[in-house]
Design a protein around this motif. Structure first.
Motif, short mmCIF file in Angstrom:
data_model
loop_
_atom_site.label_atom_id
_atom_site.label_comp_id
_atom_site.label_asym_id
_atom_site.label_seq_id
_atom_site.Cartn_x
_atom_site.Cartn_y
_atom_site.Cartn_z
N TYR A 47 -44.89 -3.09 -8.03
CA TYR A 47 -44.78 -2.85 -6.59
C TYR A 47 -45.85 -1.86 -6.13
CZ TYR A 47 -40.06 -4.55 -7.71
OH TYR A 47 -38.99 -5.28 -8.18
N GLY A 48 -46.08 -1.85 -4.83
CA GLY A 48 -47.01 -0.89 -4.25
C GLY A 48 -47.49 -1.35 -2.89
N ALA A 49 -48.08 -0.43 -2.15
CA ALA A 49 -48.64 -0.75 -0.83
C ALA A 49 -50.12 -1.06 -1.01
CB ALA A 49 -48.45 0.43 0.12
N TYR A 50 -50.47 -2.33 -0.98
CA TYR A 50 -51.85 -2.77 -1.18
C TYR A 50 -52.45 -3.25 0.14
CZ TYR A 50 -51.12 -2.30 -6.16
OH TYR A 50 -50.87 -1.78 -7.40
N ILE A 51 -53.58 -2.67 0.50
CA ILE A 51 -54.23 -3.01 1.77
C ILE A 51 -55.66 -3.49 1.52
CG2 ILE A 51 -52.84 -1.43 3.17
CD1 ILE A 51 -55.13 0.56 3.07
N ARG A 52 -56.19 -4.17 2.53
CA ARG A 52 -57.59 -4.55 2.48
C ARG A 52 -58.42 -3.28 2.55
NH1 ARG A 52 -59.82 -9.34 4.22
NH2 ARG A 52 -61.77 -8.14 4.20
N TRP A 53 -58.80 -2.79 1.38
CA TRP A 53 -59.43 -1.48 1.27
C TRP A 53 -60.75 -1.40 2.03
CZ3 TRP A 53 -57.52 3.00 -0.43
CH2 TRP A 53 -58.42 4.06 -0.58
N ASP A 54 -61.51 -2.47 2.02
CA ASP A 54 -62.80 -2.45 2.71
C ASP A 54 -62.63 -2.22 4.20
OD1 ASP A 54 -63.19 -5.86 3.53
OD2 ASP A 54 -61.62 -5.12 2.20
#
Length: 576
Positions: free
Chosen positions: A167-174
């Motif tokens: 689990y985790g909060a994954y975002i479009r890092w760019d």
């Protein structure tokens, strides 16, 4: 018996199991010459593919065992419960069976649908290395009817998932970086950040509209599955209608107004009010949603194996684009500890199987280094076939071949004919079950089965996206490094706990209540205004309670506390 002693005993032999009397299934003479191709019906509760296994995994299984696997997948078939009931009523669930421990294991043993493999087990040398787990699964049965999955030789307090947690909060890092990496103190702070990212990038290159969230309902069970995910950022996981903290410090009723679950519904409501939720969320399935991630239509993912798997291709990473863990200051992410007694599913041989001995050889191979590497699911970092996707280098370390990099990191590759041909991705094992935990060490070379944990992979896996993420995340090389350094991980010791089966009364009540909770949860997420949200919340609470919620919750709470006791016990036992 001390757990460490159990494991040592398992390595030395299976004297205890050998003494068990075979019962409950008729012994039959096996056809072991392997001259005849054997089509094996595999009833697999985890599979996402229906039909004959194809490609490179099918090729290796046929060459080694002259077996072809016909996957029967309730996830794909539609009404999985009906399929299960129909096949069990007919007395033949499958030749090989992969379903849940606990209720299903007990049903199948008592119903005579599982073959007693006690005699066969004596020749299963790979599985005997995990004898403590086999004994634990079959405890109370007068024979061996199932083999545990996700077995491990690691400490139960070791995060089981590898470098990325489940689990985790994954975002479009760019895109997050283009907004100058705004600070986020809590999960709610994601919303204005994601809104800015959406406004700056309203459509994909293909012209499709971009949303922060795209949801699906395929996995809804006791609750709306994608609402449960928010609680995992704060150390909670579900057990029935209870959200239980990994360390046993807190238990919540999911319908309480201040629960992490209702917090998630408010989160989606706010997101939808801001135009951040894909309006097709209520009707689409997982596959449709996944394709949107691949196209860049979605900015946020609750799981690394969704956002990163779909979008972090070699091409996108080279451009500095992709999903990475977001820095949320108050998060303490739930992690499953390595389960020394195995995971939540088991593998069994059906009583109607034509050749139990050949099936036992195949199952045992799945626990060998070669089998574990070939079969382990992609989410566990499966390295595949030595000589094709990976090899040992001159320094004696495992590393991906050029083909392996193309197939595993680039998204797909065409398999050479001598390995079965076709698409590598299409040839991945459809069993979708891990026999040996991916982070365990391969006894043949001393390195983890999971290629993402290899030093050679980590040295080569440098790209603009990762470099930027590392720079912003205090120099952390991996997600696990960052979470451990910042003390933002909550490990639930791997106790292999299975909740007892509901009695008939609780089962009927649960089915009625969970339908109500799921229905109202989706309505609340898409409520037109705050007044309607609060109205729906109260209706959900009142309706659930009127259907007997408190009675079911009491059962779930007792189970949650029993689970915690087992976690404490197994952690203490291993430490000793």
């Amino acid at each position: 018996m001390n757990l460490k002693k159990k494991i040592v005993t398992g390595l030395l032999g299976v004297s205890l199991i050998a003494s068990l009397a075979a019962c409950g299934s008729e012994k039959k003479e096996s056809k072991t010459d392997k001259d005849e191709l054997l089509t094996v019906d595999v009833y697999d509760g985890l599979a996402n593919y229906m039909g004959i296994q194809k490609g490179w995994f099918a090729d290796i299984v046929k060459k080694k065992f002259n077996i072809e696997l016909n996957i029967i997948a309730p996830n794909v078939a539609g009404n999985g419960d009906t399929l299960y009931q129909t096949r069990t009523a007919a007395g033949d669930l499958g030749d090989l069976i992969i379903v849940d421990n606990g209720k299903q294991y007990n049903e199948l043993v008592q119903g005579g649908l599982l073959y007693d493999s006690t005699d066969l087990y004596q020749k299963m040398d790979n599985l005997k290395k995990y004898d403590a787990a086999v004994q634990h699964l079959n405890d109370g049965s007068e024979g061996i009817y199932g083999f545990p999955t996700s077995v491990s030789s690691l400490s139960p307090t070791t995060p089981s998932e590898g470098l990325e947690l489940n689990y985790g909060a994954y975002i479009r890092w760019d895109l997050y970086g283009k907004e100058n990496y705004p600070e986020m103190n809590s999960v709610e702070d994601l919303l204005p950040v994601l809104k800015k990212m959406q406004e700056a990038n309203p459509t994909t290159e293909s012209g499709k509209k971009v949303y922060a969230f795209s949801l699906f309902s395929d996995w809804d069970g006791n609750m709306m599955n994608m609402a449960k995910q928010l609680g995992t950022l704060y150390g909670y996981d579900e057990l029935g209608f209870v959200l239980a903290k990994a360390d046993g410090s807190d238990y919540q009723s999911i319908i309480d107004s201040d629960s992490q679950y209702v917090r998630a519904l408010k989160f989606y409501y706010e997101a939808n009010q801001m135009g951040l939720v894909d309006p097709e969320s209520t009707t689409q399935n997982y596959d449709t949603m996944y394709s949107k991630y691949q196209d860049g239509q979605v900015l946020f993912s609750w799981w690394p194996w969704l956002g990163q798997a779909a979008y972090n291709t070699t091409t996108n990473l080279a451009k500095g684009e992709g999903f990475m863990l977001a820095p949320i200051k108050d998060q303490t992410i739930f992690s499953y500890g390595a389960e020394v007694y195995g995971g939540k599913q088991f593998i069994g041989i059906g009583t109607k199987a034509k050749d139990p001995e050949r099936l036992a050889e195949f199952v045992d191979w799945l626990y060998s280094p070669e089998g574990a590497l070939a079969n382990t699911s992609q989410t566990q970092g499966s390295a595949g076939i030595e000589g094709l996707t990976w090899e040992m280098n001159k320094e004696g370390q495992p590393e991906l071949t050029e083909f392996g990099k193309e197939a595993l990191l680039g998204g797909d590759a065409t398999v050479p004919k001598e390995y079965g041909g076709g698409s590598y991705k299409d040839g991945v094992s459809a069993l979708n079950v891990n026999t040996v935990l991916g982070i365990d060490n391969n006894p043949d070379n001393g390195y983890p089965y999971n290629y993402t944990m290899w030093e050679t992979y980590q040295k080569e896996n440098t790209d603009p996206l990762k470099q930027d993420w590392t720079k912003q995340m205090d120099g952390a090389e991996t997600t696990l490094d960052y979470l451990e350094a910042s003390k933002q991980i909550e490990v639930a010791p791997g106790a292999s706990y299975v909740a007892p089966e509901d009695n008939s009364e609780i089962s009927v009540l649960r089915n009625q209540i969970k339908s109500t909770i799921i229905e109202y949860s989706w309505k609340m997420s898409f409520a037109k205004d705050e007044k309607e949200f609060n109205k729906l919340l109260k209706e959900m609470q009142d309706t659930a309670k009127g259907l007997g919620y408190e009675q079911v919750f009491e059962v779930d709470m007792a189970n949650a506390k029993d689970q915690n006791e087992q976690r404490i016990s197994v952690a203490k036992e291993f430490a000793e």
